[in-house]
Write a protein that holds these residues in place. Structure first.
Motif, PDB file in Angstrom:
ATOM      1  N   LEU A  91       0.964  -1.308  -0.084  1.00 45.93           N
ATOM      2  CA  LEU A  91      -0.001  -0.031  -0.002  1.00 45.93           C
ATOM      3  C   LEU A  91       0.663   1.247   0.100  1.00 45.93           C
ATOM      4  CD1 LEU A  91      -2.846  -0.843   2.355  1.00 45.93           C
ATOM      5  CD2 LEU A  91      -2.643  -1.459  -0.089  1.00 45.93           C
ATOM      6  N   LEU A  92       1.709   1.202  -0.941  1.00 47.80           N
ATOM      7  CA  LEU A  92       2.640   2.492  -0.826  1.00 47.80           C
ATOM      8  C   LEU A  92       1.654   3.617  -1.651  1.00 47.80           C
ATOM      9  CD1 LEU A  92       6.139   1.555  -1.966  1.00 47.80           C
ATOM     10  CD2 LEU A  92       5.108   1.931   0.130  1.00 47.80           C
ATOM     11  N   PHE A  93       1.854   4.975  -1.593  1.00 43.68           N
ATOM     12  CA  PHE A  93       1.267   5.656  -2.277  1.00 43.68           C
ATOM     13  C   PHE A  93       1.720   5.816  -3.659  1.00 43.68           C
ATOM     14  CE2 PHE A  93       1.342   7.806   2.028  1.00 43.68           C
ATOM     15  CZ  PHE A  93       0.172   7.318   2.317  1.00 43.68           C
ATOM     16  N   ASN A  94       0.969   5.264  -4.833  1.00 41.72           N
ATOM     17  CA  ASN A  94       1.410   5.165  -6.159  1.00 41.72           C
ATOM     18  C   ASN A  94       1.923   6.265  -6.866  1.00 41.72           C
ATOM     19  OD1 ASN A  94       0.765   2.497  -5.929  1.00 41.72           O
ATOM     20  ND2 ASN A  94      -1.350   2.952  -6.160  1.00 41.72           N
ATOM     21  N   HIS A  95       1.481   7.438  -6.385  1.00 44.24           N
ATOM     22  CA  HIS A  95       1.952   8.642  -7.109  1.00 44.24           C
ATOM     23  C   HIS A  95       3.041   9.247  -6.763  1.00 44.24           C
ATOM     24  CE1 HIS A  95      -0.146  10.130  -3.747  1.00 44.24           C
ATOM     25  NE2 HIS A  95       0.173  11.415  -4.150  1.00 44.24           N
ATOM     26  N   LEU A 104       5.642  12.025   3.511  1.00 44.44           N
ATOM     27  CA  LEU A 104       4.328  12.597   3.418  1.00 44.44           C
ATOM     28  C   LEU A 104       4.051  12.983   4.921  1.00 44.44           C
ATOM     29  CD1 LEU A 104       2.064  13.546   1.731  1.00 44.44           C
ATOM     30  CD2 LEU A 104       1.042  11.212   1.950  1.00 44.44           C
ATOM     31  N   TYR A 137       9.707   5.276  -8.247  1.00 45.99           N
ATOM     32  CA  TYR A 137       8.256   5.281  -8.014  1.00 45.99           C
ATOM     33  C   TYR A 137       7.983   3.744  -7.392  1.00 45.99           C
ATOM     34  CZ  TYR A 137       7.187  10.019  -9.430  1.00 45.99           C
ATOM     35  OH  TYR A 137       7.169  11.378  -9.561  1.00 45.99           O
TER      36      TYR A 137
ATOM     37  N   GLN B 112      -5.656   2.641  -0.269  1.00 46.88           N
ATOM     38  CA  GLN B 112      -4.797   4.044  -0.434  1.00 46.88           C
ATOM     39  C   GLN B 112      -5.147   5.092   0.811  1.00 46.88           C
ATOM     40  OE1 GLN B 112      -2.046   5.240  -2.491  1.00 46.88           O
ATOM     41  NE2 GLN B 112      -2.237   2.891  -2.942  1.00 46.88           N
ATOM     42  N   ALA B 115      -3.863   3.368   4.035  1.00 46.56           N
ATOM     43  CA  ALA B 115      -2.382   3.503   4.261  1.00 46.56           C
ATOM     44  C   ALA B 115      -2.322   4.808   4.628  1.00 46.56           C
ATOM     45  CB  ALA B 115      -1.801   3.045   3.160  1.00 46.56           C
ATOM     46  N   GLN B 134      -4.187  11.185  -7.455  1.00 49.86           N
ATOM     47  CA  GLN B 134      -4.239   9.995  -8.153  1.00 49.86           C
ATOM     48  C   GLN B 134      -5.514  10.117  -8.978  1.00 49.86           C
ATOM     49  OE1 GLN B 134      -2.872   5.998  -6.212  1.00 49.86           O
ATOM     50  NE2 GLN B 134      -2.549   7.288  -4.507  1.00 49.86           N
ATOM     51  N   ILE B 210       2.406   8.195 -13.902  1.00 54.69           N
ATOM     52  CA  ILE B 210       3.299   7.904 -12.665  1.00 54.69           C
ATOM     53  C   ILE B 210       4.189   6.901 -13.484  1.00 54.69           C
ATOM     54  CG2 ILE B 210       3.462   6.741 -10.974  1.00 54.69           C
ATOM     55  CD1 ILE B 210       0.568   7.401 -10.427  1.00 54.69           C
ATOM     56  N   PRO B 211       5.564   7.017 -13.519  1.00 58.79           N
ATOM     57  CA  PRO B 211       6.523   6.289 -14.153  1.00 58.79           C
ATOM     58  C   PRO B 211       6.383   4.913 -13.555  1.00 58.79           C
ATOM     59  CG  PRO B 211       7.589   8.283 -13.205  1.00 58.79           C
ATOM     60  CD  PRO B 211       6.220   8.016 -12.776  1.00 58.79           C
TER      61      PRO B 211
END
Lengths: 255, 214
Positions: A91-95, A104, A137, B112, B115, B134, B210-211
């Motif tokens: 559950l990492l922040f994807n962005h 953060l 990322y 998300q 988390a 996002q 997002i890469p």
């Protein structure tokens, strides 16, 4: 007698008629690593989620140090800062980059300056061996690396206790080792940890205490030696035997 | 009268077309985003109200709403044709943009949020720093669709006499009797506007991507 960091008294959680667990008591002392084991659907993950208030228990109390965190006027956001959580699926922040993920909470919750937060975040990434991936990322990291970033993100908040919810269950076998290694180091450094896992090797080696849960009850708890070599209940023996065999098989497969 | 003069006469309406779009689109985005946040995070009753809003304004033809606002409301508050047209299109668009943003918010996994809360962020902070950034990325492709629709729907204000592209095409068609040429010119200008805008948004989408490893 060490003072417990976390005290759980008579906890009960149910969804409608379905009781997840009840009459659950558990103390976690400072610096202790406790491994919770048990079959799936036993309420292990629900217990962790109750502890950091992602789910509210129906009955019972939880104290973090001297604060009853289950009381109505307790500030949830404040409590969660002091309880680190590591999730099964990372559950990492994807962005956000690895650095951004760790930063953060520092900038937004702890209100640190950008520079101080960056320095602290880099130190935490260093601690899990990923300082060189700071700019990557989540989509550019392996599962093991993502989970280590997840651990760094939780550590950055300087929690009193770290909760691990099956941290290696979603990982390929060859990536499990690096995550366990980080956890092993944390335990050695004196972090208080509550770990739900099926990794018996880790439990045997690192745990101060193993708690065996089944069907919503704590069946038995004791030191790894007691649990692995002299379990009081046949059910404990049976479960440990099964899971150890499975774990051994998994290792053979991987080799 | 040659083609150049023809097109340049009609193209002078572009300023109104762009003006209407630049009012309707951001107004719709602002209202739509706020309503979408209320829809997703505001609880059951609020959600139902938002659903009602969306159903009503997606169920009325924009032209009808335009007339209602212009003839009924603008008498009281003295609204110009340009503003009445822009605002009605903005309201219609807000209902569609609300659905776009809502879909994007829901597409960001609830995990998300979990988390984010786990490290001590409040709900509002989690929405602002984790979910919205996002969702914005997910919303761009359907949003670019809505942008094209608003640009084209801006032609509806011709009915209120605003001298935008279609209105000017109509005027020159009548005076020159060159109907086909007039409307083809208008079509060309609309097409270029939409084409360039969607290309721009495509670029934005790629830039914000997002890469990740393939």
């Amino acid at each position: 007698m060490p003072k417990p960091i976390l005290t759980i008294k008579n906890l009960r959680k149910s969804y409608g008629d379905h009781v997840i667990f009840e009459h659950l008591d558990l103390d976690v002392n400072e610096g202790e690593t406790i491994v919770i084991i048990g079959p799936s659907g036993t309420g292990k993950s629900t217990l962790l989620r109750c502890i950091n208030l992602l789910t509210r228990p129906n009955e019972g109390q939880i104290w973090l140090d001297d604060t009853e965190i289950t009381s109505k006027n307790c500030n949830e956001d404040l409590v969660r800062q002091h309880i680190g959580m590591v999730f099964q699926n990372f559950l990492l922040f994807n962005h956000l980059t690895a650095l951004g993920n760790v930063k953060l909470g520092l900038t937004r919750v702890k209100k640190m300056s950008d520079q101080a937060a960056t320095e602290k975040a880099l130190r935490e990434l260093e601690r899990v061996g990923l300082a060189d991936k700071a700019g990557h990322y989540p989509g550019q990291l392996s599962g093991g690396q993502q989970q280590r970033v997840g651990i760094a993100r939780a550590l950055a908040m300087d929690p009193r206790i770290m909760l691990f919810d099956e941290p290696t269950s979603a990982l390929d076998p060859e990536l499990i080792g690096e995550v366990l290694e980080v956890m092993r180091k944390l335990a050695k450094d004196g972090m208080t940890m509550l770990v739900v896992t099926h990794e018996m090797g880790f439990a045997r080696e690192v745990a101060d205490r193993i708690v065996f849960m089944e069907k919503g009850y704590i069946v038995e708890e004791g030191s790894p030696n007691e649990m692995f070599n002299h379990p009081k209940f046949p059910r404990t023996r049976e479960f440990l035997w099964k899971i150890t065999e499975l774990y051994g098989k998994k290792k053979e497969d991987a080799a | 009268m040659n083609l150049n003069q023809f097109i340049s006469y009609i193209a002078q309406g572009t300023i109104y077309t762009v003006g209407v779009t630049l009012i309707a689109l951001p107004a719709g985005l602002l209202i739509g985003t706020i309503l979408a946040l209320l829809y997703v995070y505001g609880g059951k009753v609020t959600g139902r109200l938002m659903n009602l809003y969306s159903t009503i304004f997606r169920g009325i033809p924009p032209l009808v709403l335009l007339f209602i606002l212009f003839f009924a409301v603008s008498k009281g508050i003295n609204l110009s044709a340009f503003w009445a047209g822009s605002l009605s299109l903005g309201i219609v668009s807000s209902a569609y943009q609300m659905e776009i943003v809502r879909g994007a918010l829901l597409a960001v996994s609830g995990d998300q949020m979990k988390a984010a809360r786990a490290i001590g962020l409040s709900r509002l902070q989690a929405i602002r720093y984790v979910v919205l950034p996002q969702a914005v990325r997910l919303a761009i492709p359907p949003w670019s669709n809505e942008v094209a629709i608003v640009i084209k729907d801006s032609s509806l204000v011709y009915a209120l006499g605003v001298p935008e592209i279609l209105r000017r095409a109509q005027l020159i068609a009548a005076s020159s009797q060159q109907y086909l040429l007039a409307y083809l010119s208008a079509a060309l200008i609309y097409f270029l506007l939409v084409f360039l805008t969607t290309r721009l948004l495509n670029r934005l989408e790629n830039k914000l991507a997002i890469p990740a490893n393939p």
